[in-house]
Design an enzyme around this catalytic site. Structure first.
Site, short mmCIF file in Angstrom:
data_model
loop_
_atom_site.label_atom_id
_atom_site.label_comp_id
_atom_site.label_asym_id
_atom_site.label_seq_id
_atom_site.Cartn_x
_atom_site.Cartn_y
_atom_site.Cartn_z
N ARG A 19 -24.33 -60.63 8.66
CA ARG A 19 -24.96 -60.28 9.93
C ARG A 19 -24.12 -60.86 11.05
O ARG A 19 -23.61 -61.99 10.93
CB ARG A 19 -26.38 -60.86 10.02
CG ARG A 19 -27.42 -60.14 9.19
CD ARG A 19 -27.73 -58.74 9.74
NE ARG A 19 -28.78 -58.08 8.99
CZ ARG A 19 -28.56 -57.24 7.97
NH1 ARG A 19 -27.33 -56.95 7.59
NH2 ARG A 19 -29.58 -56.65 7.35
N GLU B 94 -25.32 -54.77 17.41
CA GLU B 94 -24.94 -53.42 16.94
C GLU B 94 -25.78 -52.35 17.63
O GLU B 94 -26.97 -52.57 17.86
CB GLU B 94 -25.13 -53.35 15.42
CG GLU B 94 -24.18 -54.28 14.70
CD GLU B 94 -24.42 -54.33 13.20
OE1 GLU B 94 -25.20 -53.50 12.67
OE2 GLU B 94 -23.84 -55.21 12.56
N HIS C 67 -20.58 -51.24 10.36
CA HIS C 67 -21.63 -51.63 9.40
C HIS C 67 -21.72 -50.62 8.25
O HIS C 67 -22.72 -49.89 8.10
CB HIS C 67 -22.99 -51.76 10.11
CG HIS C 67 -23.97 -52.61 9.35
ND1 HIS C 67 -24.86 -53.46 9.95
CD2 HIS C 67 -24.20 -52.74 8.03
CE1 HIS C 67 -25.60 -54.07 9.04
NE2 HIS C 67 -25.21 -53.64 7.85
#
Ligand code: 8YV
Length: 313
Positions: free
Chosen positions: A231, A260, A278
């Site tokens: 993360r 994000e 991602h």
């Protein structure tokens, strides 16, 4: 009658179709006015199908008085308010295991790409610069070096296995040592100082926020490479950007970011960072397995059966 399930974000057409067979699916992302939409459908919703990024906030769950289950298409639960779920007796499920190997593959891809400068090399060959300017500078070796795993869980172990096959020595940092063949470091900065590569596979959330701070990044040093497939919150993005720009860190490979889908311009403009939007679990095979697990968890709940992958609360 099919139970009503709220889906927070779009998925693949196959995943949506699989969810629509047993459930009446309400698509939150299509609502022009989400608050009004929730007011209208909220009272009928008994389940949420969400992903790791959207999760399920206390605010969202609070708008669903009949909510019984939250099924997340992710292993990471940092965007789910587990305290709220627990207090209301809402069941939570995630999708561990099915994505482990793909996320580990991505960690290796980023490490190799960052060390061997695969992306600038591609540009050099593709643009014709090779013919005009000659060879590119030499790159960094990966095999035979030392790597630190920050967060030796399922994904961390899968990364470690791959590194072992490349003759890379592995050590790790967790809050506490666990049963493993690897050397344990009690402090992230001590681990960073002793390795060439630091691979972040720790769970997100408050417990790991900013764990990779300026001290850890600088301990990794001017020849070090940082890879993050966990993360964005685990890494101090500003400190990382500064170190990459100032030559205090050699390179980085990042699949995840603090906010994000926003990737800071300062990070995007650096040549020594490899970026991915991602994509760790984003293969056809794994996303199908995750979607299937979400449906199976929801189905098991509404059939009064044990869940395949419940989250202990
Ligand atoms: C997904 C993830 O990319 O499993 C996780 O924790 O972050 C990923 O598998 C995510 O669910 C998509 O938002």
């Amino acid at each position: 009658m099919k139970p009503d399930v709220l889906m927070t974000r779009p998925s693949t057409p196959a995943a949506l179709a699989a969810l629509e067979r047993p459930f009446r699916v309400h698509r939150l992302w299509e609502a022009a006015d989400p608050a009004a939409f929730l007011k209208e459908v909220g009272p009928s919703i008994r389940g949420i199908a969400s992903d790791g990024g959207a999760g399920a906030s206390a605010e969202l769950m609070g708008a669903l008085p009949r909510l019984e289950i939250v099924a997340i298409s992710a292993v990471g639960l940092d965007a789910v308010d587990l305290g709220h779920a627990k207090a209301r007796g809402i069941v939570v499920a995630n999708t561990p295991d099915v994505l482990t190997e793909d996320v580990a593959d991505m960690a290796l891809a980023l490490l190799l790409a960052a060390a061997r400068e695969v992306v600038p090399g591609d540009a050099h060959a593709r643009s014709g610069a090779w013919g005009r300017e000659g060879n590119r500078p030499l790159t960094r070796r990966v095999n035979g070096k030392r790597a630190g795993i920050l967060g030796l869980g399922r994904i961390g172990r899968a990364v470690a296995r791959r590194l072992e096959a490349m003759n890379v020595q592995v050590a790790y940092h967790n809050r506490r040592p666990i049963e493993s063949p690897y050397i344990y470091y009690g402090r992230a900065s001590d681990l960073a100082r002793d390795v060439d590569f630091l691979i972040v596979t720790a769970a997100g959330g408050e417990g790991s926020r900013g764990l990779v701070d300026r001290e850890v990044i600088e301990a990794l040093g001017p020849d070090g490479i940082l890879v993050n497939v966990a993360r964005g919150s685990v890494v101090d993005e500003e400190a990382l950007t500064d170190a990459l720009r100032d030559g205090k860190l050699a390179a980085a490979g990042l699949d995840v970011f603090a906010h994000e889908p926003h990737v800071p311009e300062a990070l995007r403009s650096l040549p020594n960072v490899v970026l991915q939007p991602h994509m760790g679990s984003a293969t056809v095979e794994t996303r199908a397995a995750m979607a299937d697990l979400v449906v199976r968890n929801l189905e098991a709940h509404f059939a009064g059966k044990l869940l395949p992958t419940p989250v202990p609360l």
